[in-house]
Design a protein around this motif. Structure first.
Motif, PDB file in Angstrom:
ATOM      1  N   GLU A 262       0.830  -1.196   0.000  1.00 39.34           N
ATOM      2  CA  GLU A 262       0.000   0.000   0.000  1.00 39.34           C
ATOM      3  C   GLU A 262       0.870   1.254   0.000  1.00 39.34           C
ATOM      4  O   GLU A 262       0.583   2.231  -0.705  1.00 39.34           O
ATOM      5  N   GLU A 263       1.948   1.221   0.778  1.00 39.39           N
ATOM      6  CA  GLU A 263       2.878   2.355   0.786  1.00 39.39           C
ATOM      7  C   GLU A 263       3.583   2.494  -0.560  1.00 39.39           C
ATOM      8  O   GLU A 263       3.788   3.614  -1.049  1.00 39.39           O
ATOM      9  N   PHE A 264       3.949   1.372  -1.166  1.00 34.13           N
ATOM     10  CA  PHE A 264       4.597   1.434  -2.479  1.00 34.13           C
ATOM     11  C   PHE A 264       3.671   2.050  -3.527  1.00 34.13           C
ATOM     12  O   PHE A 264       4.115   2.815  -4.391  1.00 34.13           O
ATOM     13  N   LEU A 265       2.383   1.752  -3.465  1.00 37.45           N
ATOM     14  CA  LEU A 265       1.439   2.356  -4.407  1.00 37.45           C
ATOM     15  C   LEU A 265       1.393   3.869  -4.193  1.00 37.45           C
ATOM     16  O   LEU A 265       1.451   4.652  -5.150  1.00 37.45           O
ATOM     17  N   LEU A 266       1.302   4.276  -2.948  1.00 34.88           N
ATOM     18  CA  LEU A 266       1.287   5.693  -2.608  1.00 34.88           C
ATOM     19  C   LEU A 266       2.560   6.390  -3.088  1.00 34.88           C
ATOM     20  O   LEU A 266       2.512   7.449  -3.720  1.00 34.88           O
ATOM     21  N   VAL A 267       3.701   5.776  -2.816  1.00 37.98           N
ATOM     22  CA  VAL A 267       4.990   6.341  -3.234  1.00 37.98           C
ATOM     23  C   VAL A 267       5.085   6.403  -4.753  1.00 37.98           C
ATOM     24  O   VAL A 267       5.586   7.382  -5.317  1.00 37.98           O
ATOM     25  N   SER A 268       4.602   5.381  -5.449  1.00 41.99           N
ATOM     26  CA  SER A 268       4.639   5.389  -6.914  1.00 41.99           C
ATOM     27  C   SER A 268       3.870   6.574  -7.480  1.00 41.99           C
ATOM     28  O   SER A 268       4.330   7.238  -8.413  1.00 41.99           O
ATOM     29  N   LEU A 269       2.704   6.852  -6.921  1.00 38.36           N
ATOM     30  CA  LEU A 269       1.921   8.001  -7.376  1.00 38.36           C
ATOM     31  C   LEU A 269       2.647   9.313  -7.089  1.00 38.36           C
ATOM     32  O   LEU A 269       2.693  10.209  -7.937  1.00 38.36           O
ATOM     33  N   SER A 270       3.227   9.422  -5.914  1.00 43.32           N
ATOM     34  CA  SER A 270       3.933  10.646  -5.545  1.00 43.32           C
ATOM     35  C   SER A 270       5.177  10.853  -6.411  1.00 43.32           C
ATOM     36  O   SER A 270       5.424  11.958  -6.909  1.00 43.32           O
ATOM     37  N   GLN A 271       5.959   9.795  -6.602  1.00 37.65           N
ATOM     38  CA  GLN A 271       7.162   9.898  -7.433  1.00 37.65           C
ATOM     39  C   GLN A 271       6.826  10.261  -8.865  1.00 37.65           C
ATOM     40  O   GLN A 271       7.472  11.123  -9.467  1.00 37.65           O
ATOM     41  N   CYS A 272       5.839   9.594  -9.429  1.00 39.60           N
ATOM     42  CA  CYS A 272       5.478   9.831 -10.822  1.00 39.60           C
ATOM     43  C   CYS A 272       5.001  11.268 -11.006  1.00 39.60           C
ATOM     44  O   CYS A 272       5.398  11.945 -11.960  1.00 39.60           O
ATOM     45  N   HIS A 273       4.185  11.750 -10.083  1.00 40.56           N
ATOM     46  CA  HIS A 273       3.715  13.126 -10.189  1.00 40.56           C
ATOM     47  C   HIS A 273       4.897  14.096 -10.101  1.00 40.56           C
ATOM     48  O   HIS A 273       4.993  15.032 -10.906  1.00 40.56           O
ATOM     49  N   MET A 274       5.780  13.886  -9.139  1.00 45.70           N
ATOM     50  CA  MET A 274       6.924  14.784  -8.976  1.00 45.70           C
ATOM     51  C   MET A 274       7.785  14.814 -10.231  1.00 45.70           C
ATOM     52  O   MET A 274       8.128  15.888 -10.738  1.00 45.70           O
ATOM     53  N   LEU A 275       8.145  13.648 -10.747  1.00 48.84           N
ATOM     54  CA  LEU A 275       9.027  13.590 -11.910  1.00 48.84           C
ATOM     55  C   LEU A 275       8.363  14.210 -13.141  1.00 48.84           C
ATOM     56  O   LEU A 275       9.008  14.927 -13.917  1.00 48.84           O
ATOM     57  N   THR A 276       7.070  13.973 -13.310  1.00 48.62           N
ATOM     58  CA  THR A 276       6.341  14.574 -14.432  1.00 48.62           C
ATOM     59  C   THR A 276       6.226  16.078 -14.236  1.00 48.62           C
ATOM     60  O   THR A 276       6.430  16.861 -15.174  1.00 48.62           O
ATOM     61  N   TYR A 277       5.937  16.503 -13.024  1.00 49.39           N
ATOM     62  CA  TYR A 277       5.830  17.923 -12.705  1.00 49.39           C
ATOM     63  C   TYR A 277       7.145  18.652 -12.981  1.00 49.39           C
ATOM     64  O   TYR A 277       7.146  19.733 -13.602  1.00 49.39           O
ATOM     65  N   LEU A 278       8.251  18.098 -12.523  1.00 44.73           N
ATOM     66  CA  LEU A 278       9.555  18.738 -12.759  1.00 44.73           C
ATOM     67  C   LEU A 278       9.830  18.875 -14.250  1.00 44.73           C
ATOM     68  O   LEU A 278      10.362  19.891 -14.712  1.00 44.73           O
ATOM     69  N   SER A 279       9.444  17.873 -15.018  1.00 47.38           N
ATOM     70  CA  SER A 279       9.620  17.913 -16.471  1.00 47.38           C
ATOM     71  C   SER A 279       8.766  19.020 -17.094  1.00 47.38           C
ATOM     72  O   SER A 279       9.247  19.790 -17.944  1.00 47.38           O
ATOM     73  N   VAL A 280       7.505  19.115 -16.674  1.00 46.74           N
ATOM     74  CA  VAL A 280       6.614  20.169 -17.179  1.00 46.74           C
ATOM     75  C   VAL A 280       7.202  21.540 -16.853  1.00 46.74           C
ATOM     76  O   VAL A 280       7.255  22.434 -17.712  1.00 46.74           O
ATOM     77  N   CYS A 281       7.653  21.710 -15.631  1.00 49.59           N
ATOM     78  CA  CYS A 281       8.220  23.002 -15.222  1.00 49.59           C
ATOM     79  C   CYS A 281       9.485  23.337 -16.010  1.00 49.59           C
ATOM     80  O   CYS A 281       9.662  24.475 -16.453  1.00 49.59           O
ATOM     81  N   ALA A 282      10.346  22.364 -16.205  1.00 50.99           N
ATOM     82  CA  ALA A 282      11.573  22.607 -16.971  1.00 50.99           C
ATOM     83  C   ALA A 282      11.250  23.045 -18.394  1.00 50.99           C
ATOM     84  O   ALA A 282      11.868  23.976 -18.929  1.00 50.99           O
ATOM     85  N   ARG A 283      10.276  22.391 -19.012  1.00 50.56           N
ATOM     86  CA  ARG A 283       9.878  22.755 -20.385  1.00 50.56           C
ATOM     87  C   ARG A 283       9.258  24.150 -20.446  1.00 50.56           C
ATOM     88  O   ARG A 283       9.387  24.848 -21.441  1.00 50.56           O
TER      89      ARG A 283
END
Length: 156
Positions: A59-80
């Motif tokens: 359950e924690e891994f699912l939560l972390v996966s969502l948080s990590q994916c959002h962060m990495l995608t967000y950083l990419s959007v911001c960089a662009r």
């Protein structure tokens, strides 16, 4: 059709205490999560299901996966988009409800990212970039429950 990516991981149960699964309370939920060239992670069940509270659970891994994916995608959007992020931290929360028949499901995850940007002129775009990141996040697009965002954006 887009590109396809494949992933591989090994989960190895380490909780046989001598009699296998002879009874529900007679075995440990401990396991190792292994991947080529990566450090092993120790996993277990949620303590509510007789797991080790000192280990990560699915359950924690699912939560972390969502948080990590959002962060990495967000950083990419911001960089662009020219938004210079200088810090990012998320304390994500999730709710899982048990159901009859020994099952359950997540009903919601809330991401609470606190983002710092380099300039006040970037704050509004930094805030709206969370929506764009959510739309593009691979993991959020793969779950069947709401993933909400309650971001805070600061200058500094």
């Amino acid at each position: 059709m887009g590109r396809q990516h494949s992933y591989r991981a090994t989960v190895r149960w380490t909780g046989n205490t001598g009699s296998g699964t002879s009874g529900y309370r007679g075995y440990e939920r401990s396991h190792d999560i292994l991947g080529d060239g990566k450090p092993a992670l120790r996993g277990s069940a949620d303590p509510a299901f007789l797991g080790d509270p000192g280990c990560w659970n699915p359950e924690e891994f699912l939560l972390v996966s969502l948080s990590q994916c959002h962060m990495l995608t967000y950083l990419s959007v911001c960089a662009r988009d020219g938004v210079r992020v200088t810090a990012y931290e998320d304390v994500a929360t999730g709710v899982m409800e048990e159901a009859a028949g020994h099952s359950g499901r997540f009903t919601e995850v809330v991401l609470n990212p606190v983002v710092s940007v380099a300039d006040a002129a970037m704050v509004e775009r930094a805030r709206s970039a969370h929506h764009d990141a959510h739309q593009a996040c691979f993991i959020a697009n793969s779950v069947n429950f709401p993933v909400r965002h309650e971001p805070t954006v600061r200058v500094g």
